[in-house]
Design a protein around this motif. Structure first.
Motif, PDB file in Angstrom:
ATOM      1  N   UNK A  60      -4.574   2.807   0.991  1.00 17.34           N
ATOM      2  CA  UNK A  60      -3.648   2.524  -0.005  1.00 17.34           C
ATOM      3  C   UNK A  60      -2.441   1.706   0.576  1.00 17.34           C
ATOM      4  N   UNK A  61      -1.977   2.575   1.585  1.00 18.57           N
ATOM      5  CA  UNK A  61      -0.605   1.709   2.220  1.00 18.57           C
ATOM      6  C   UNK A  61      -1.066   0.452   2.778  1.00 18.57           C
ATOM      7  N   UNK A  93       3.541   8.631   0.544  1.00 16.48           N
ATOM      8  CA  UNK A  93       3.152   7.537  -0.448  1.00 16.48           C
ATOM      9  C   UNK A  93       4.536   6.836  -0.811  1.00 16.48           C
ATOM     10  N   UNK A  94       5.495   7.364  -1.485  1.00 14.77           N
ATOM     11  CA  UNK A  94       6.508   6.655  -1.904  1.00 14.77           C
ATOM     12  C   UNK A  94       7.464   6.050  -0.566  1.00 14.77           C
ATOM     13  N   UNK A  98       8.024   2.429  -1.112  1.00 10.73           N
ATOM     14  CA  UNK A  98       9.153   1.887  -1.953  1.00 10.73           C
ATOM     15  C   UNK A  98      10.486   2.663  -1.521  1.00 10.73           C
ATOM     16  N   UNK A  99      10.411   3.214  -0.262  1.00  6.04           N
ATOM     17  CA  UNK A  99      11.694   3.903   0.085  1.00  6.04           C
ATOM     18  C   UNK A  99      12.083   3.375   1.469  1.00  6.04           C
ATOM     19  N   UNK A 132      16.386  14.610 -10.916  1.00  2.00           N
ATOM     20  CA  UNK A 132      17.757  14.886 -10.574  1.00  2.00           C
ATOM     21  C   UNK A 132      17.881  15.063  -9.162  1.00  2.00           C
ATOM     22  N   UNK A 133      16.457  15.226  -8.551  1.00  2.00           N
ATOM     23  CA  UNK A 133      16.162  15.433  -6.991  1.00  2.00           C
ATOM     24  C   UNK A 133      16.460  13.891  -6.262  1.00  2.00           C
ATOM     25  N   UNK A 134      17.496  13.981  -5.178  1.00  3.67           N
ATOM     26  CA  UNK A 134      17.969  12.859  -4.642  1.00  3.67           C
ATOM     27  C   UNK A 134      16.748  12.233  -3.824  1.00  3.67           C
ATOM     28  N   UNK A 135      15.586  12.998  -3.528  1.00  2.00           N
ATOM     29  CA  UNK A 135      14.870  12.459  -2.614  1.00  2.00           C
ATOM     30  C   UNK A 135      13.632  11.640  -3.676  1.00  2.00           C
ATOM     31  N   UNK A 136      13.757  11.768  -5.157  1.00  2.00           N
ATOM     32  CA  UNK A 136      12.708  11.163  -5.907  1.00  2.00           C
ATOM     33  C   UNK A 136      12.861   9.505  -5.732  1.00  2.00           C
ATOM     34  N   UNK A 137      11.855   9.209  -5.668  1.00  2.52           N
ATOM     35  CA  UNK A 137      11.719   7.570  -5.484  1.00  2.52           C
ATOM     36  C   UNK A 137      12.568   6.724  -6.474  1.00  2.52           C
ATOM     37  N   UNK A 138      12.905   7.088  -7.451  1.00  4.64           N
ATOM     38  CA  UNK A 138      13.512   6.314  -8.408  1.00  4.64           C
ATOM     39  C   UNK A 138      14.926   5.979  -7.892  1.00  4.64           C
TER      40      UNK A 138
END
Length: 270
Positions: A60-61, A93-94, A98-99, A132-138
């Motif tokens: 995938x990557x 994955x994230x 996208x990080x 709210x989790x700072x590690x969330x990719x959003x």
């Protein structure tokens, strides 16, 4: 030393063979079970999804770099849900997509991931507690998209996909307020694309974010004028005392002129 070199070579060959099999999705016989050969690509892919998740993720990557579509059958066979439910897979994955370094073909893969995961996983991924989790990719996508750079433009496409997938209303407002300094950065870069996308789906717009726009001396006038012209933010919203009192003089002059032109009178704002 010779043994170590041979072992390294064998591992490299094995990884290449597995990658080739996954990418080509050829029928394959299970090890130690010669009587149960794979009769269909789908069965083969299902086997790989459950028995070689890291190998599938490598594919995938790799597709995020080379633009191939080998990820599609893997997602359809349940790998998207496996990523969503496995913290280590999801992080990698994230992180790769996208990080750390936003990939050129990440948009189609992220869209496919969000479209393929189950309803429960989709709701969990874009929930208030999850975001709210700072590690969330959003959070990373939002921050990257604020910059008017090639990477920022790639991130902006990812942010649009997240918004289309459900990052709207209160969820987007909470994220924008937590990342309000990124909005300030976007205005500092004159990033009309980011601001237009954000405010279009952010009603009512928090005054705290508008203050960042009107207080910018360099790009504030052009950013504010464009948002008003496009009908994304109303003139009245910028003219509220809680906002305009923080405005740079150049922005105040612009708003005063626009109000006068619109027939709201010629009195100075504030």
């Amino acid at each position: 030393m010779v043994e170590t070199s041979q072992q390294s070579s064998q591992n490299a060959d094995h990884k290449h063979d597995v990658g080739t099999l996954i990418k080509s999705c050829r029928p394959y016989s299970l090890p130690n079970n010669e009587n149960q050969g794979m009769s269909s690509n789908s069965t083969f892919q299902s086997y790989l999804v459950h028995c070689s998740p890291n190998g599938c993720l490598d594919v995938v990557l790799s597709c995020a770099n080379d633009g191939e579509d080998h990820w599609q059958p893997l997602f359809k066979d349940g790998f998207a849900d496996q990523i969503a439910e496995n913290p280590r897979l999801k992080t990698r994955f994230f992180k790769c997509l996208c990080i750390d370094d936003i990939q050129p073909h990440a948009h189609e893969i992220l869209h496919g991931f969000l479209a393929t995961i189950s309803r429960n996983n989709s709701q969990g991924f874009l929930s208030s507690s999850s975001l709210a989790d700072k590690t969330h990719p959003a959070n990373h996508v939002f921050s990257r998209a604020a910059y008017h750079t090639p990477t920022g433009r790639l991130a902006l496409g990812l942010l649009q996909i997240l918004i289309e997938a459900g990052l709207k209303g209160d969820l987007l407002k909470e994220l924008a307020l937590r990342r309000h300094l990124d909005v300030k950065v976007a205005c500092g870069h004159g990033n009309q694309g980011f601001l237009g996308l954000l405010f279009k789906d952010l009603l009512p717009i928090p005054r705290k974010l508008l203050v960042h726009l009107v207080s910018n001396a360099k790009h504030g006038p052009s950013v504010v004028a464009k948002l008003i012209q496009d009908g994304i933010v109303s003139l009245d919203a910028f003219c509220e005392p809680e906002v305009v009192n923080h405005a740079d003089e150049s922005v105040r002059s612009l708003l005063w002129a626009l109000k006068a032109r619109a027939g709201h009178g010629s009195n100075r704002l504030g």
